[in-house]
Design a protein around this motif. Structure first.
Motif: not given
Length: 316
Positions: A177-200
């Motif tokens: 059986y395939p292995q189940s994997q969970t990833t929890v992220t803090d969305e607040g640090q990510q911007g839309p495509p082409g925008i890098q956090p910390g450069l705005g």
């Protein structure tokens, strides 16, 4: 005759005796003349004597204080209003009216004071401009503190990396059986495509007291010295016009629908508070976008692959 006289004198002596005994129980002040009483009144001149006992007299003040506290509490930002701000302001496009300084310190907008243009010019000269006048911008994160709303623009000027932002949990599965994997992220640090956090750039909207109960339009008005939200959606509007009618309608009404992709959900609801990524038992990559914080109104937008496969709201 003698006996009758004795009885009569005894009859008059009894009331006299009772009167003398009663007089002895009275305070001596009642036996004084009016002159000493006037002196006693003079000694209290200028003093305030409550008519009611202290405990009773203080109750109206206590009730007034409770009413004031209740009023200030009701004026504070509610979780429902906070969710509306995230939903309708985060992800919005605007045109920069003034430069926004680079760096984590950004610039503070004091809601009870006029904008200090001289200080802004000096800050931009010292730290440089992350965003220049006329640039197209996007609100990429809202963060709420006790007296401050932190507004990241084009990724913000606060690069951060925490160990809990990217947690992967591997779960053992039976062989075959395939292995189940969970990833929890803090969305607040990510911007839309082409925008890098910390450069705005970052704007700190500072209130003299607790953040009041704001509407999205109220917050946009407070940001208006730096950002013009009017007439800046032309590119976005052109993109929305290319979508199927049901998607266009959902984005206009600010809610997600089944079959949306991630860009469409962002356009409809803004960026989520956080994401939970998993790999289900069938090997599909799934992702939950979570808007709000339980037990307050919370919406879970579930992606299977690249499309929304279910939407749940709690409480319903």
């Amino acid at each position: 005759m003698g006996r009758a006289t004795f009885d009569m004198s005894t009859w008059f002596s009894i009331p006299l005796l009772v009167l003398l005994l009663a007089t002895g129980d009275l305070p001596k002040s009642t036996l004084l003349t009016s002159k000493p009483a006037a002196a006693a009144d003079h000694s209290l001149e200028g003093q305030s004597i409550p008519v009611l006992p202290v405990m009773l007299a203080s109750e109206p003040q206590q009730a007034s204080g409770n009413a004031k506290a209740a009023g200030s509490k009701s004026a504070a930002l509610t979780e429902t209003s906070k969710f509306a701000l995230i939903r309708f302001v985060s992800g919005e496009f605007a045109k920069a009216r003034k430069p926004i300084p680079a760096g984590k310190d950004g610039f503070t907008i004091y809601t009870d004071k006029p904008l200090n243009q001289e200080y802004l010019d000096r800050t931009v000269a010292t730290h440089g401009a992350a965003i220049n006048t006329g640039d197209r911008t996007q609100i990429t994160k809202l963060e709420f503190r006790e007296h401050t709303i932190i507004v990241d623009v084009n990724g913000g000027g606060r690069p951060k990396s925490h160990w809990w932002q990217n947690i992967q949990v591997g779960m053992g599965s039976p062989e075959g059986y395939p292995q189940s994997q969970t990833t929890v992220t803090d969305e607040g640090q990510q911007g839309p495509p082409g925008i890098q956090p910390g450069l705005g750039g970052t704007l700190y909207v500072q209130f003299p007291k607790t953040i009041p109960d704001l509407t999205p339009d109220d917050l946009k008005k407070l940001l208006s010295p730096f950002l013009d939200f009017g007439g800046t959606h032309s590119a976005a509007v052109q993109w929305i016009d290319t979508l199927p009618p049901e998607m266009k309608k959902a984005i206009t009404e600010r809610h997600a629908v089944l079959g949306m992709d991630r860009d469409e959900v962002v356009a409809a609801m803004g960026k989520p508070d956080r994401k939970v990524r998993e790999r289900d038992s069938e090997g599909y990559d799934t992702e939950d976008w979570i808007y709000g914080h339980p037990p307050d109104k919370t919406i879970f937008v579930h992606f299977r692959g690249d499309k929304v496969s279910s939407i749940k709201q709690f409480p319903e």
